[in-house]
Design an enzyme around this catalytic site. Structure first.
Site, PDB file in Angstrom:
ATOM      1  N   ARG A  25       0.811  -1.222   0.000  1.00  0.00           N
ATOM      2  CA  ARG A  25       0.000   0.000   0.000  1.00  0.00           C
ATOM      3  C   ARG A  25       0.838   1.262   0.000  1.00  0.00           C
ATOM      4  O   ARG A  25       0.373   2.327  -0.369  1.00  0.00           O
ATOM      5  CB  ARG A  25      -0.910   0.028   1.236  1.00  0.00           C
ATOM      6  CG  ARG A  25      -1.876  -1.126   1.323  1.00  0.00           C
ATOM      7  CD  ARG A  25      -2.537  -1.180   2.692  1.00  0.00           C
ATOM      8  NE  ARG A  25      -1.495  -1.398   3.701  1.00  0.00           N
ATOM      9  CZ  ARG A  25      -1.572  -0.979   4.962  1.00  0.00           C
ATOM     10  NH1 ARG A  25      -2.619  -0.319   5.388  1.00  0.00           N
ATOM     11  NH2 ARG A  25      -0.590  -1.225   5.800  1.00  0.00           N
ATOM     12  N   ASN A  51       8.802  24.939   8.331  1.00  0.00           N
ATOM     13  CA  ASN A  51       9.032  25.568   7.030  1.00  0.00           C
ATOM     14  C   ASN A  51       8.978  24.509   5.943  1.00  0.00           C
ATOM     15  O   ASN A  51       9.371  23.357   6.171  1.00  0.00           O
ATOM     16  CB  ASN A  51      10.397  26.261   6.999  1.00  0.00           C
ATOM     17  CG  ASN A  51      10.488  27.363   8.029  1.00  0.00           C
ATOM     18  OD1 ASN A  51       9.526  28.059   8.297  1.00  0.00           O
ATOM     19  ND2 ASN A  51      11.654  27.516   8.612  1.00  0.00           N
ATOM     20  N   HIS A  64      22.825  29.704   5.600  1.00  0.00           N
ATOM     21  CA  HIS A  64      22.079  30.645   6.439  1.00  0.00           C
ATOM     22  C   HIS A  64      22.161  30.295   7.925  1.00  0.00           C
ATOM     23  O   HIS A  64      22.253  29.130   8.287  1.00  0.00           O
ATOM     24  CB  HIS A  64      20.597  30.659   6.048  1.00  0.00           C
ATOM     25  CG  HIS A  64      20.368  30.995   4.613  1.00  0.00           C
ATOM     26  ND1 HIS A  64      19.301  30.499   3.922  1.00  0.00           N
ATOM     27  CD2 HIS A  64      21.054  31.771   3.737  1.00  0.00           C
ATOM     28  CE1 HIS A  64      19.327  30.958   2.682  1.00  0.00           C
ATOM     29  NE2 HIS A  64      20.386  31.720   2.543  1.00  0.00           N
ATOM     30  N   LYS A  73      17.575  23.285  13.762  1.00  0.00           N
ATOM     31  CA  LYS A  73      16.665  22.829  12.713  1.00  0.00           C
ATOM     32  C   LYS A  73      16.676  21.307  12.613  1.00  0.00           C
ATOM     33  O   LYS A  73      17.721  20.680  12.766  1.00  0.00           O
ATOM     34  CB  LYS A  73      17.090  23.396  11.350  1.00  0.00           C
ATOM     35  CG  LYS A  73      17.109  24.906  11.297  1.00  0.00           C
ATOM     36  CD  LYS A  73      17.685  25.404   9.983  1.00  0.00           C
ATOM     37  CE  LYS A  73      17.749  26.925   9.979  1.00  0.00           C
ATOM     38  NZ  LYS A  73      18.382  27.434   8.760  1.00  0.00           N
ATOM     39  N   HIS A 120      23.546  26.631   7.622  1.00  0.00           N
ATOM     40  CA  HIS A 120      22.894  25.516   6.931  1.00  0.00           C
ATOM     41  C   HIS A 120      22.569  25.911   5.497  1.00  0.00           C
ATOM     42  O   HIS A 120      22.166  27.044   5.235  1.00  0.00           O
ATOM     43  CB  HIS A 120      21.592  25.153   7.670  1.00  0.00           C
ATOM     44  CG  HIS A 120      20.779  24.140   6.956  1.00  0.00           C
ATOM     45  ND1 HIS A 120      19.616  24.452   6.293  1.00  0.00           N
ATOM     46  CD2 HIS A 120      20.965  22.812   6.778  1.00  0.00           C
ATOM     47  CE1 HIS A 120      19.111  23.354   5.758  1.00  0.00           C
ATOM     48  NE2 HIS A 120      19.912  22.345   6.033  1.00  0.00           N
ATOM     49  N   TYR A 133      11.429  21.634   7.288  1.00  0.00           N
ATOM     50  CA  TYR A 133      12.255  21.681   8.487  1.00  0.00           C
ATOM     51  C   TYR A 133      11.558  22.432   9.599  1.00  0.00           C
ATOM     52  O   TYR A 133      10.846  23.393   9.387  1.00  0.00           O
ATOM     53  CB  TYR A 133      13.649  22.247   8.216  1.00  0.00           C
ATOM     54  CG  TYR A 133      13.724  23.613   7.594  1.00  0.00           C
ATOM     55  CD1 TYR A 133      13.983  24.730   8.373  1.00  0.00           C
ATOM     56  CD2 TYR A 133      13.573  23.780   6.222  1.00  0.00           C
ATOM     57  CE1 TYR A 133      14.084  25.988   7.799  1.00  0.00           C
ATOM     58  CE2 TYR A 133      13.674  25.027   5.645  1.00  0.00           C
ATOM     59  CZ  TYR A 133      13.926  26.131   6.440  1.00  0.00           C
ATOM     60  OH  TYR A 133      14.020  27.380   5.875  1.00  0.00           O
ATOM     61  N   ASP A 170      21.913  35.255  -1.267  1.00  0.00           N
ATOM     62  CA  ASP A 170      22.981  34.265  -1.339  1.00  0.00           C
ATOM     63  C   ASP A 170      24.105  34.732  -2.268  1.00  0.00           C
ATOM     64  O   ASP A 170      25.271  34.435  -2.024  1.00  0.00           O
ATOM     65  CB  ASP A 170      22.422  32.912  -1.778  1.00  0.00           C
ATOM     66  CG  ASP A 170      21.447  32.341  -0.759  1.00  0.00           C
ATOM     67  OD1 ASP A 170      21.603  32.632   0.442  1.00  0.00           O
ATOM     68  OD2 ASP A 170      20.519  31.620  -1.162  1.00  0.00           O
TER      69      ASP A 170
END
Length: 183
Positions: A25, A51, A64, A73, A120, A133, A170
Site C-alpha cells: 500500500r 518551514n 544561512h 533545525k 545551513h 524543516y 545568497d
C-alpha cells in the site's frame, strides 16, 4: 518511534533514520516524536515553526543562520533529493569553519539535526525537491546572516558540475572571515 542515530564529524550534528513501515500500500513513519527525539538524540527541542520549500534542480539555498534568535533545525526531504550542508560558525569551537554534508532524499527518509551555531544550506540534485524543516525559534530577517556557498576557506565539496541558481541574498553572502559569527 524507533530511531537510528548516525554520528557525523560534529558531535552535535546528527543524522536521524526513522523506522519505516512499508507494504504494497505504501509506507508509514513518524517524522517527529518529541519524547523519542529527546531520549534518542539527547536533545530537548521545542519547535515553534515549520518551514516548507520547493526548489527546482540546481537551486542552492544557504549558507544561512541567525546571529540572534539562533535556530536549531530538523531537516527532511518529502520529494526529491538534496545535498545538505552544515558549517560550524562558532568562533571558539575547535571545528570553526569546518563543514559536513550528506544526501537527504524522499527515498532515504533521513533527517538532519542542525543545532544552533551552525550555518545551513543545500543544493537540489533532483528535478525538484520539497524540503521541510522544524525550527526552535522564529525567523527574524534582521538577524539572518549568510556565508558564501563557495567560500574557498571552507572548501565545501558540493556534488555539482553546474553553476547553482542563487537568491539575491545568497549572491551577496560574505566569506566566513568577514561574517558575524557566534563566539
Amino acid at each position: 518511534m524507533s530511531l537510528q542515530i548516525a554520528e557525523t564529524s560534529f558531535p552535535e550534528v546528527k543524522i536521524i533514520k526513522p523506522q519505516v513501515f512499508g507494504d504494497e500500500r505504501g509506507f508509514f513513519f513518524e517524522s517527529f516524536n518529541a519524547r523519542d527525539f529527546a531520549r534518542q538524540v539527547d536533545v530537548e527541542a521545542v519547535f515553534v515553526q515549520d518551514n516548507h520549500s520547493r526548489s527546482v534542480k540546481g537551486v542552492l539555498r544557504g549558507l544561512h543562520y541567525q546571529i540572534q534568535h539562533a535556530q536549531s533545525k530538523l531537516v527532511r526531504v518529502a520529494e526529491g533529493e538534496i545535498f545538505d550542508v552544515v558549517v560550524d560558525v562558532r568562533r571558539n569551537s575547535l571545528s570553526f569553519g569546518k563543514w559536513f554534508g550528506t544526501t537527504l532524499s524522499a527515498d532515504n527518509r533521513q533527517q538532519l539535526w542542525v543545532p544552533s551555531g551552525f550555518a545551513h544550506g543545500f543544493v537540489v540534485l533532483s528535478e525538484s525537491a520539497q524540503v521541510l524543516y522544524k525550527t526552535t525559534d522564529y525567523w527574524f530577517p534582521e538577524h539572518e546572516r549568510c556565508i558564501a556557498w563557495n567560500d574557498s576557506e571552507i572548501g565545501i565539496e558540493w556534488p555539482i558540475n553546474f553553476v547553482p541558481v542563487l537568491a539575491g541574498k545568497d549572491r551577496a553572502a560574505k566569506r566566513l572571515s568577514e561574517a558575524e559569527c557566534f563566539e
